[in-house]
Design a protein around this motif. Structure first.
Motif, short mmCIF file in Angstrom:
data_model
loop_
_atom_site.label_atom_id
_atom_site.label_comp_id
_atom_site.label_asym_id
_atom_site.label_seq_id
_atom_site.Cartn_x
_atom_site.Cartn_y
_atom_site.Cartn_z
N GLU A 194 90.91 48.75 5.30
CA GLU A 194 90.39 49.06 6.63
C GLU A 194 91.23 50.07 7.39
N GLN B 46 89.93 53.67 8.44
CA GLN B 46 89.87 54.05 9.85
C GLN B 46 90.61 55.36 10.09
N GLU C 55 89.86 46.63 12.55
CA GLU C 55 89.69 48.04 12.91
C GLU C 55 88.22 48.40 13.08
N TYR C 56 87.36 47.76 12.32
CA TYR C 56 85.94 48.16 12.31
C TYR C 56 85.24 47.91 13.64
N THR D 278 87.42 52.90 17.00
CA THR D 278 86.50 53.09 15.88
C THR D 278 85.07 53.27 16.38
N LEU E 281 84.15 48.05 8.14
CA LEU E 281 84.15 49.45 8.56
C LEU E 281 83.21 50.31 7.74
#
Length: 828
Positions: free
Chosen positions: A55, A59, A122-123, A128, A429
């Motif tokens: 991830e 990202q 992070e997604y 993001t 993500l």
């Protein structure tokens, strides 16, 4: 100023050539390359340099290439002195959504985790989401041409084929020297199958609309053959994965996408002259329907994915929304579902092996979004999905231009199936990138109004645009610099963890952790781990500087210990300041001050308060109550040592303090047992409380139950043997010690006390044999050598000796590490 608006479907082959990307400019080539790389790299990209190989690396690639494509798009318009954008009401919804995520992040419980993302979140972070929206607008305005979309499709097909083949090779062990058996570059096996299904639907759509003489959406010549081979590879690999995983949501997604492909083909039959090609989607549809109702006997050994049930997920979402107006409207903040789960998970989870796992997402993406972004966030997301779908359906039903219809048809069927998967299952993500990227492709077809403004007719507007371009460029450079610093901190943190796992010293681990906190001072994860590493360093220094009897540590040594202790405390306090709602930070704080009870004034009260706060953040986890009880037991033990003092006033206070501490420990442990009746740790320490209160029968009963629950745990067996000795039940004690030695022949203390029982029984040869074994195991222990010498001289005693390891004899040890509970972590 010269401004014009163009409307109508007739623009597909003429007007769209005026978009910046359609020209062979320097900026246009950069933009194309960036987008192609994005669609190729996001699904397949990973690096082993960070703790999360997927991830955070995806990202980083997303941020860099999205901003490069955005700058190239803006730069091309500045160079051509013409602003060309598509306009319509669909433009408004992503802007409103990003504003909603912005306010949710402002009021978030997590701070950095909401703004940037960490720990696989992070997604869903603001950064993001902002990149996804930027990407949506770039693709919508610059990727309407068929040749650009062909390049995107090819990049995606290549990525899917490579990742699919690599995953199959890994599961069969062909890549075992490099990657594990359960490897795939997307995430969990379910999200990987979702990705493959999406690309398969895209490939089948391309196959259906292509013609031998005029491939149209496929490349021509050998490249067209290569694309068809890639489609075949994706179809075969996806079927193997789907049949092996056999997850009903994946079958439903495939059925939905295939039905859309077939239904729209009937509506627009003139676009499909070769009806034989429908054999492929019909076979896939038949297989999907069959395995939806019949369990697959075929397994490839993919890892099993565990996630909260729909019922638990809905319950947690409802509890979050009921917290108040802010939570109802804005949720708990992006990336904070693990906080919500900790706070509102049902106590029934404690009856499973996942009782101490904190799931970071709900069963479905829409439930995760509802909890973390609130009603505003989920409504805007749903409005966006419905709006894109309505626009696309309208175009499919009304469009008469062949190439335009085919592009919309292929993109929409795959995108609609992916959208359904987000409603039925969780996301990551890669899936979010495809959702927004293909939404942009659909918008490039459905947003038919184009507004053009010629800068040459308005010098002021041209100057303003150039100035804006410079400002945006500076902003992009700042974001890229911060991203680079963040990535540097991730690498340093991963290096520290690997050193720790390799058995490096605390000093070696501390250095890269300091680098991580310096490169990124906004992550509580780094500070929390730095605090723990400093604690280990304090322990090692205390051992290294342990003075000889009758001597004290030097001022330099004391200063070093104080400095490390202060640094450890400051680090955990910083972690709490960054993320006060993260239960892990409070747990580490409690453990820290528990360790520092002999070094820091009032540390016991701070430790207890920390575990109490952890219990408030995670009320149904029995671990926090057990940790509180351990601190109370330590307080009671300290009070017990004061009972030998000559000052009767001190003795009186010590007796009362011990009594109160043991009562509070008993209360906390009973609360832990109510939450988890089979919680071995709580039962163990409750036996310790009973033993200290003189309630030996109750302590023995509990320890015996623990021994029966974990018969291979020699630590529990030893403590039970000691309790038997305290009760003078030497027969049972002998049986237990002999059982322990049979399990672990090198258990010195078991042999040590077995020798004492043999002495009491008059079995001197047996006692000598056991003590001789202890001497062999502890050749430098003077006390053991002296006892062996005495026994050989025929000197026996019925008084129990001290343990081989110096310290006060006790039925239970607060440093006992053998009572553990196994948990199986899950990504979902």
């Amino acid at each position: 100023m010269d401004s014009s608006a163009i409307n109508g479907s007739a623009i597909s082959s003429t007007r769209r050539r005026k978009t910046p990307l359609s020209r062979s400019t320097f900026y246009g080539k950069i933009m194309r390359g960036s987008l192609y790389l994005l669609f190729f790299l996001i699904p397949i990209f990973f690096l082993p340099w960070t703790m999360d190989a997927f991830e955070v690396n995806k990202q980083t690639i997303l941020i860099v290439l999205s901003l490069v494509s955005f700058m190239a798009w803006l730069g091309s318009m500045v160079m051509e002195k013409r602003l060309t954008v598509r306009y319509g009401w669909l433009n408004i919804i992503p802007l409103l959504l990003i504003v909603g995520v912005l306010f949710s992040s402002i009021f978030s419980l997590a701070g950095y985790q909401s703004w940037v993302g960490q720990a696989s979140q992070e997604y869903t972070s603001f950064l993001t989401t902002l990149m996804f929206v930027v990407l949506f607008y770039v693709i919508m305005n610059a990727c309407a041409q068929a040749d650009v979309q062909r390049g995107i499709f090819s990049a995606l097909l290549i990525s899917a084929a490579i990742s699919g083949v690599a995953t199959l090779l890994a599961v069969f062990g062909a890549l075992s020297p490099f990657i594990g058996k359960g490897f795939n570059p997307v995430g969990t096996i379910n999200t990987f199958a979702t990705f493959l299904s999406f690309v398969m639907l895209l490939g089948v759509g391309l196959w259906l609309v292509s013609r031998r003489q005029k491939p149209e959406l496929l490349h021509e010549g050998r490249r067209a053959l290569l694309q068809k081979i890639l489609i075949g590879v994706v179809v075969v690999v996806n079927l193997l994965v789907l049949i092996s995983v056999d997850f009903w949501i994946l079958w439903v997604m495939n059925i939905f996408g295939l039905v859309l492909l077939i239904v729209f083909a009937f509506i627009q039959q003139t676009e499909f002259p070769d009806t034989r090609r429908f054999l492929l989607p019909l076979i896939l549809l038949l297989v999907s329907v069959l395995f939806l109702f019949i369990r697959s006997p075929f397994r490839l050994g993919f890892p099993i994915i565990v996630s909260p049930s729909h019922e638990v997920s809905r319950s947690i979402v409802w509890q979050v929304l009921k917290e108040g107006p802010k939570s109802f409207l804005l949720g708990s903040g992006p990336g904070t579902f693990s906080y919500d789960y900790a706070k509102y998970r049902p106590s029934s989870i404690n009856g499973t092996r996942f009782w101490n796992v904190r799931f970071d997402r709900a069963k479905t993406h829409i439930l995760t979004t509802t909890a973390t972004l609130g009603i505003i966030g989920i409504l805007l997301w749903m409005v966006f999905v419905v709006a894109v779908a309505i626009k696309a359906l309208g175009r499919l039903l009304r469009e008469r231009e062949h190439e335009e219809w085919k592009l919309t048809y292929v993109v929409f069927c795959a995108w609609a199936a992916l959208s359904l998967s987000l409603i039925l299952y969780s996301s990551n993500l890669t899936l979010q990138f495809l959702f927004w990227g293909f939404a942009g492709l659909l918008a490039s077809h459905t947003m038919s109004k184009i507004k053009e403004t010629d800068f040459s007719k308005s010098p002021k507007l041209g100057l303003l645009s150039s100035f804006g371009f410079v400002v945006v460029t500076l902003g992009v450079l700042v974001v890229l610099f911060i991203t680079g610093q963040r990535y540097r901190s991730e690498i340093a943190f991963a290096h520290a963890v690997r050193l720790d796992r390799a058995g490096a010293s605390a000093s070696e681990v501390i250095e890269p952790l300091r680098v991580a906190t310096q490169a990124n001072s906004l992550s509580d994860v780094y500070y929390r781990n730095l605090s723990q590493a400093l604690l280990l360093r304090v322990r090692s220094v205390l051992l290294e500087t342990k003075p000889e009897e009758g001597k004290d540590r030097t001022p330099e040594q004391i200063k070093q210990i104080q400095g490390l202790t202060t640094a450890s405390i400051q680090s955990v306090e910083q972690a709490i300041a960054i993320a006060p709602a993260n239960v892990l930070n409070w747990m580490v704080r409690g453990s820290l001050f528990q360790e520092f009870m002999s070094l820091v004034n009032n540390a016991d009260a701070v430790a207890i308060a920390s575990f109490e706060q952890a219990s408030k953040l995670e009320p149904n986890n029995p671990l926090h109550k057990a940790n509180q009880a351990r601190v109370y037991l330590l307080v009671a033990d300290r009070a017990r040592t004061l009972k030998q003092n000559k000052d009767q006033e001190i003795v009186k206070k010590a007796v009362e303090l011990e009594k109160q501490a043991l009562a509070k420990a008993e209360e906390a442990l009973n609360q832990a047992i109510v939450l988890k009746t089979d919680y071995a740790v709580a039962h163990y320490y409750l036996a310790a409380v009973y033993e200290r209160q003189g309630r030996l029968d109750e302590a023995t009963t509990r320890m015996k139950a623990l021994r029966n629950y974990a018969p291979l745990d020699v630590g529990i067996g030893f403590q039970l043997g000691i309790l038997y000795v305290r009760q003078q039940n030497y027969t049972l004690a002998k049986t237990e010690f002999e059982r322990i030695i049979g399990l672990q022949p090198k258990y010195s203390d078991a042999r040590w006390y077995l020798a004492s029982i043999y002495e009491i029984e008059g079995n001197m040869s047996g006692a000598i044999e056991q003590v001789q074994s202890v001497v062999d195991l502890n050749p430098e222990n003077q006390m053991v050598a002296e006892r062996l010498m005495a026994l050989k001289k025929g000197q026996s005693t019925t008084t129990l000796p001290k343990p081989v390891e110096e310290g006060e004899e006790s039925a239970t040890s607060l440093d006992h590490e053998d009572v553990t509970e196994e948990t199986e972590d899950s990504e979902e």
